[in-house]
Design an enzyme around this catalytic site. Structure first.
Site, PDB file in Angstrom:
ATOM      1  N   ASN A  29      -1.400  10.703  -8.799  1.00  0.00           N
ATOM      2  CA  ASN A  29      -0.960  10.090  -7.542  1.00  0.00           C
ATOM      3  C   ASN A  29       0.104  10.997  -6.942  1.00  0.00           C
ATOM      4  O   ASN A  29       1.241  11.001  -7.402  1.00  0.00           O
ATOM      5  CB  ASN A  29      -0.391   8.691  -7.839  1.00  0.00           C
ATOM      6  CG  ASN A  29       0.212   8.031  -6.607  1.00  0.00           C
ATOM      7  OD1 ASN A  29      -0.009   8.494  -5.482  1.00  0.00           O
ATOM      8  ND2 ASN A  29       0.959   6.960  -6.813  1.00  0.00           N
ATOM      9  N   LYS A  36       1.494  10.766  -4.162  1.00  0.00           N
ATOM     10  CA  LYS A  36       2.404  10.019  -3.262  1.00  0.00           C
ATOM     11  C   LYS A  36       2.584  10.797  -1.954  1.00  0.00           C
ATOM     12  O   LYS A  36       1.657  11.466  -1.519  1.00  0.00           O
ATOM     13  CB  LYS A  36       3.726   9.738  -3.967  1.00  0.00           C
ATOM     14  CG  LYS A  36       3.540   9.131  -5.356  1.00  0.00           C
ATOM     15  CD  LYS A  36       4.780   8.530  -5.904  1.00  0.00           C
ATOM     16  CE  LYS A  36       4.537   8.081  -7.337  1.00  0.00           C
ATOM     17  NZ  LYS A  36       5.596   7.298  -7.900  1.00  0.00           N
ATOM     18  N   HIS A  70      -0.479  -0.335  -5.523  1.00  0.00           N
ATOM     19  CA  HIS A  70       0.609   0.400  -6.198  1.00  0.00           C
ATOM     20  C   HIS A  70       1.919  -0.339  -5.948  1.00  0.00           C
ATOM     21  O   HIS A  70       2.137  -0.897  -4.871  1.00  0.00           O
ATOM     22  CB  HIS A  70       0.679   1.830  -5.664  1.00  0.00           C
ATOM     23  CG  HIS A  70       1.578   2.697  -6.489  1.00  0.00           C
ATOM     24  ND1 HIS A  70       2.940   2.665  -6.366  1.00  0.00           N
ATOM     25  CD2 HIS A  70       1.300   3.594  -7.479  1.00  0.00           C
ATOM     26  CE1 HIS A  70       3.466   3.514  -7.240  1.00  0.00           C
ATOM     27  NE2 HIS A  70       2.496   4.094  -7.923  1.00  0.00           N
ATOM     28  N   GLU A 128       4.749   0.637  -5.236  1.00  0.00           N
ATOM     29  CA  GLU A 128       5.507   1.086  -4.053  1.00  0.00           C
ATOM     30  C   GLU A 128       4.942   0.454  -2.783  1.00  0.00           C
ATOM     31  O   GLU A 128       5.682   0.173  -1.843  1.00  0.00           O
ATOM     32  CB  GLU A 128       5.498   2.620  -3.986  1.00  0.00           C
ATOM     33  CG  GLU A 128       6.385   3.224  -5.064  1.00  0.00           C
ATOM     34  CD  GLU A 128       6.010   4.623  -5.514  1.00  0.00           C
ATOM     35  OE1 GLU A 128       5.195   5.288  -4.845  1.00  0.00           O
ATOM     36  OE2 GLU A 128       6.527   5.042  -6.575  1.00  0.00           O
ATOM     37  N   GLU A 137       0.956  -0.583 -14.654  1.00  0.00           N
ATOM     38  CA  GLU A 137       2.116   0.252 -14.364  1.00  0.00           C
ATOM     39  C   GLU A 137       3.370  -0.619 -14.347  1.00  0.00           C
ATOM     40  O   GLU A 137       3.669  -1.244 -13.307  1.00  0.00           O
ATOM     41  CB  GLU A 137       1.964   0.924 -13.006  1.00  0.00           C
ATOM     42  CG  GLU A 137       0.779   1.845 -12.896  1.00  0.00           C
ATOM     43  CD  GLU A 137       1.028   2.952 -11.885  1.00  0.00           C
ATOM     44  OE1 GLU A 137       1.024   4.106 -12.272  1.00  0.00           O
ATOM     45  OE2 GLU A 137       1.276   2.632 -10.706  1.00  0.00           O
ATOM     46  N   GLY A 140       8.487   6.564 -12.170  1.00  0.00           N
ATOM     47  CA  GLY A 140       9.417   7.530 -11.594  1.00  0.00           C
ATOM     48  C   GLY A 140      10.811   7.463 -12.178  1.00  0.00           C
ATOM     49  O   GLY A 140      11.753   8.028 -11.615  1.00  0.00           O
ATOM     50  N   SER A 199       5.898   7.241 -15.877  1.00  0.00           N
ATOM     51  CA  SER A 199       6.559   8.370 -16.558  1.00  0.00           C
ATOM     52  C   SER A 199       5.729   8.932 -17.706  1.00  0.00           C
ATOM     53  O   SER A 199       6.263   9.312 -18.750  1.00  0.00           O
ATOM     54  CB  SER A 199       7.959   7.953 -17.038  1.00  0.00           C
ATOM     55  OG  SER A 199       8.758   7.574 -15.934  1.00  0.00           O
TER      56      SER A 199
HETATM   57  C1  PEP Z   1       2.896   6.280 -10.233  1.00  0.00           C
HETATM   58  O1  PEP Z   1       3.447   6.457  -9.169  1.00  0.00           O
HETATM   59  O2  PEP Z   1       1.811   5.676 -10.264  1.00  0.00           O
HETATM   60  C2  PEP Z   1       3.546   6.769 -11.452  1.00  0.00           C
HETATM   61  C3  PEP Z   1       3.074   6.384 -12.610  1.00  0.00           C
HETATM   62  O3  PEP Z   1       4.590   7.624 -11.274  1.00  0.00           O
HETATM   63  P1  PEP Z   1       5.365   8.436 -12.422  1.00  0.00           P
HETATM   64  O4  PEP Z   1       4.321   9.042 -13.321  1.00  0.00           O
HETATM   65  O5  PEP Z   1       6.162   9.477 -11.707  1.00  0.00           O
HETATM   66  O6  PEP Z   1       6.215   7.460 -13.160  1.00  0.00           O
END
Ligand code: PEP
Length: 255
Positions: A9, A11, A98, A100, A170, A176, A216
Site C-alpha cells: 500500500n 498510500k 483501510h 486511514e 490491521e 505506521g 509494521s
Molecule cells: C498499511 O498502511 O496498511 C500498513 C500496514 O502500514 P505499515 O506497514 O507502514 O504499518
C-alpha cells in the site's frame, strides 16, 4: 488451497516517475527471485495505475490494485474515482476500509458494504481491511469490533461473492507505528476471523479465504508472522516503498 499474497500500500507517496521506477524494480526482482505461487499486489495512487497495469503485462506474479473506489457507479461526485473506471484500465484489486479511510474520511461499515458491492459488481477484488484501535484492545472489545466490521461490512454477501474477497487484519495501533502485533496476537485474531467466516458461510469458504496481516510488517518479522497457520500474507505500508524490503517479504513464501 488459499492464495498467499503480499500487497503493498503506497498510500499518498511517490510522484509518477518515482512510482514507475519502484514498480520496475519490483517486477524485475519478482521475475528473478520468486519461486513459489505467492502473488504480489501493488496498490498505488490513482495516477500510476494505468501505467503500472501496462508494465505488469507478462509478470503474472505481480498484480495492480487501487487504494479506494467510490460506492456509486458514476455521477456528480467531484474528485472521486469509480470502480468501473478502475476496471477499465485493468486494475484487479482495490483496498477498501483501510483504517486511514475510516479515520480521516469517515468511512463507516455501512458505506464500506456499499463500496464492496460496487467493487464486486465491477469485477474488482476487494482487499477488505478490519482491525481495532488501541483503546478498543485495551477495553477488551477488540473481538466484538472485528466481528461487527465483518457483519456490517461484508457478511451481507452470498458465499460466491464473499469468496472473491481478501481480508486484511490491521490493528490500527500497529499501522505506521513500528509496533507490530506479536505473531501470537495476530494468529489469535486471524483464527477468530476464520471461525466467524466458517460460522457465517461454511468451513470450505473459511479455509479458502486469504487473510492478510498488516501493521509494521517488515522483512525481519514477516517470517514468524507468515508461519502462523491462519496468516496468509501481508498488507505492507512503509516497507512496500523499498523494492528490496517488499520483495524480501514476498520471498518468505518461496518454494
Ligand atoms: C498499511 O498502511 O496498511 C500498513 C500496514 O502500514 P505499515 O506497514 O507502514 O504499518
Amino acid at each position: 488451497m488459499r492464495k498467499k499474497i503480499v500487497a503493498g500500500n503506497w498510500k499518498m507517496n511517490l510522484d509518477y516517475n518515482e512510482g514507475l521506477a519502484l514498480f520496475s524494480e519490483i517486477t524485475n526482482m519478482v521475475k528473478d527471485e520468486i519461486t513459489g505461487k505467492q502473488q504480489a499486489v501493488v496498490c498505488s495512487p490513482f495516477i500510476h495505475l494505468h501505467s503500472l497495469v501496462q508494465m505488469a503485462k507478462g509478470y503474472d506474479k505481480v498484480s495492480v490494485g487501487a487504494q479506494n473506489a467510490h460506492q456509486a457507479e458514476s455521477g456528480a461526485y467531484t474528485g472521486e474515482v469509480s470502480a468501473k473506471m478502475l476496471k477499465s484500465v485493468g486494475v484487479e484489486y482495490v483496498i477498501l476500509g483501510h483504517s486511514e479511510r475510516r479515520q480521516y474520511f469517515g468511512e463507516t461499515n455501512e458505506l464500506l458494504a456499499k463500496k464492496t458491492d460496487t467493487a464486486l459488481a465491477n469485477d474488482l477484488k476487494p482487499i477488505f481491511c478490519i482491525g481495532e484501535t488501541l483503546q478498543e484492545r485495551e477495553s477488551n472489545v477488540h473481538f466484538q469490533v472485528i466481528k461487527d466490521q465483518l457483519i456490517e461490512g461484508v457478511f451481507h454477501l452470498d458465499a460466491a461473492n464473499f469468496a472473491k474477497l481478501v481480508i486484511a487484519y490491521e490493528p490500527v495501533w500497529a499501522i505506521g507505528t513500528g509496533v507490530t502485533a506479536s505473531s501470537d496476537q495476530a494468529q489469535e485474531i486471524h483464527a477468530f476471523i476464520r471461525k466467524e467466516i466458517a460460522a457465517k458461510y461454511n468451513q470450505q469458504v473459511a479455509d479458502d479465504t486469504t487473510i492478510l496481516y498488516g501493521g509494521s510488517c517488515n522483512p525481519k518479522n514477516a517470517p514468524e508472522l507468515f508461519a502462523q497457520a491462519d496468516i496468509d500474507g501481508g498488507l505492507i505500508g512503509g516497507a512496500s516503498l523499498k523494492s528490496r524490503d517488499f520483495v524480501d517479504i514476498l520471498r518468505v513464501f518461496n518454494a
